[in-house]
Design a protein around this motif. Structure first.
Motif, PDB file in Angstrom:
ATOM      1  N   THR A  92       0.855  -1.183   0.050  1.00 52.91           N
ATOM      2  CA  THR A  92       0.012   0.005  -0.163  1.00 52.91           C
ATOM      3  C   THR A  92       0.866   1.159  -0.126  1.00 52.91           C
ATOM      4  OG1 THR A  92      -2.020  -1.081   1.064  1.00 52.91           O
ATOM      5  CG2 THR A  92      -1.943   1.264   1.313  1.00 52.91           C
ATOM      6  N   LYS A  95       2.297   1.602  -3.438  1.00 48.58           N
ATOM      7  CA  LYS A  95       1.378   2.388  -4.307  1.00 48.58           C
ATOM      8  C   LYS A  95       1.132   3.957  -4.255  1.00 48.58           C
ATOM      9  CE  LYS A  95      -3.384   1.559  -5.602  1.00 48.58           C
ATOM     10  NZ  LYS A  95      -4.695   0.643  -5.476  1.00 48.58           N
ATOM     11  N   ARG A  96       0.925   4.380  -2.693  1.00 51.42           N
ATOM     12  CA  ARG A  96       0.688   5.617  -2.437  1.00 51.42           C
ATOM     13  C   ARG A  96       1.988   6.545  -2.962  1.00 51.42           C
ATOM     14  NH1 ARG A  96      -1.792   4.628   3.807  1.00 51.42           N
ATOM     15  NH2 ARG A  96      -3.643   3.663   2.969  1.00 51.42           N
ATOM     16  N   SER A  98       4.014   6.036  -5.261  1.00 56.33           N
ATOM     17  CA  SER A  98       3.990   5.897  -6.754  1.00 56.33           C
ATOM     18  C   SER A  98       3.072   6.816  -7.351  1.00 56.33           C
ATOM     19  CB  SER A  98       3.780   4.704  -7.446  1.00 56.33           C
ATOM     20  OG  SER A  98       4.844   3.728  -7.030  1.00 56.33           O
ATOM     21  N   GLU A  99       1.727   6.825  -6.864  1.00 53.43           N
ATOM     22  CA  GLU A  99       0.639   7.631  -7.319  1.00 53.43           C
ATOM     23  C   GLU A  99       0.652   8.982  -7.078  1.00 53.43           C
ATOM     24  OE1 GLU A  99      -2.854   5.980  -5.182  1.00 53.43           O
ATOM     25  OE2 GLU A  99      -3.073   4.525  -6.681  1.00 53.43           O
ATOM     26  N   THR A 100       1.168   9.517  -5.963  1.00 49.57           N
ATOM     27  CA  THR A 100       1.616  10.728  -5.623  1.00 49.57           C
ATOM     28  C   THR A 100       2.758  11.536  -6.181  1.00 49.57           C
ATOM     29  OG1 THR A 100       2.443  10.295  -3.703  1.00 49.57           O
ATOM     30  CG2 THR A 100       0.142  10.776  -3.617  1.00 49.57           C
ATOM     31  N   ARG A 101       3.652  10.633  -6.637  1.00 46.37           N
ATOM     32  CA  ARG A 101       5.101  10.819  -7.277  1.00 46.37           C
ATOM     33  C   ARG A 101       5.808  11.638  -6.121  1.00 46.37           C
ATOM     34  NH1 ARG A 101       3.828  12.679 -13.419  1.00 46.37           N
ATOM     35  NH2 ARG A 101       2.801  10.521 -14.270  1.00 46.37           N
TER      36      ARG A 101
END
Length: 278
Positions: A92, A95-96, A98-101
């Motif tokens: 998790t 993923k977080r 990666s999504e927010t960069r």
């Protein structure tokens, strides 16, 4: 008495969301306070008009290893100090980020994101044992805000017994003190008329209550918690989290948690969570 809540835990686990939820609940909030400033915080609290104060401290803070001693010092100065530790699994967190960069605060050119997360988990060590742990893996922001508000709205003296249902296919809660597996019990999922219902619905209750195995399992879990609860109360624990899991976290585990919560609420402060129910 002044009350202080310290929000800490892994980067990306939702500390900012938790702090905003506390602010909505009437707390005066300070973001990212250096741990070295905790010993002098008591003097500051006596000069402000806010009785409810919340601060966040992350792994980059200087002298983070001194946090347990500083908390003990604050308590000796008559400050009601509570710790809220946010945790999440590696998948998790990756993923977080990666999504927010965003870059992990402990990352270096020679380390991967997963390695930085592992290092931070090791750095924070046993801080979770200082207070209440919330596993934010796969939680929405709204759900986390609700859980934080539930924690702070409960009575602050004594132990709070927290029952949570979950689905094994989504992973075991990281914040559980005890985990009970009820997947061996009859499953309403295989009845098309019951599949879309939950363990809160009367039809599911009626389905499960006619099975002796369900009642025996419920009785055994209840007896176990009842036997050992006094030991955790004597140990001055703030929370005891009992997790009940079935396959999907919709029927059997929800039913069990509802029944256990109803039984214990007459003798203990109780919170109820259903992780997989939206």
């Amino acid at each position: 008495m002044k009350q202080l809540i310290i929000v800490t835990g892994l980067s990306g686990s939702g500390k900012s969301i938790a702090l905003r939820a506390l602010e909505d609940s009437g707390y005066y909030c300070i973001d990212n306070l250096p741990a070295t400033m905790l010993p002098s915080l008591s003097d500051h609290l006596t000069t402000v008009h806010h009785h409810l104060v919340a601060i966040s401290i992350d792994s980059r803070s200087a002298a983070i290893e001194s946090l347990p001693d500083n908390i003990a010092l604050l308590k000796s100065q008559n400050v009601d100090t509570r710790v809220l530790y946010l945790e999440s699994n590696v998948e998790t967190l990756v993923k977080r980020f990666s999504e927010t960069r965003r870059k992990h605060p402990l990352s270096k050119d020679t380390t991967t994101l997963a390695e930085s997360i592992a290092y931070e988990r090791e750095l924070l060590g046993n801080l979770g044992s200082l207070g209440h742990v919330i596993d934010t893996s796969n939680l929405s922001a709204n759900t986390l805000r609700g859980w934080v508000k539930d924690v702070v709205s409960s009575e602050h003296a004594g132990l709070t017994l927290l029952f949570t249902s979950f689905g094994f296919k989504h992973g075991i809660p990281l914040d559980a003190d005890f985990v009970f597996d009820v997947r061996c019990l009859p499953n309403p999922h295989y009845d098309p008329n019951l599949r879309e219902l939950t363990g809160k619905d009367e039809q599911i209750k009626a389905y499960l209550e006619v099975h002796d195995s369900v009642q025996e399992m419920l009785s055994d879990i209840r007896a176990f918690v009842e036997k050992w609860l006094p030991c955790f109360i004597m140990d001055n624990r703030g929370y005891l989290t009992v997790a009940i899991g079935c396959t999907g976290g919709q029927h059997r585990s929800v039913y069990m948690v509802e029944q256990l919560s109803q039984y214990f609420q007459s003798q203990q402060k109780v919170l109820t969570r259903h992780r997989e129910l939206k």
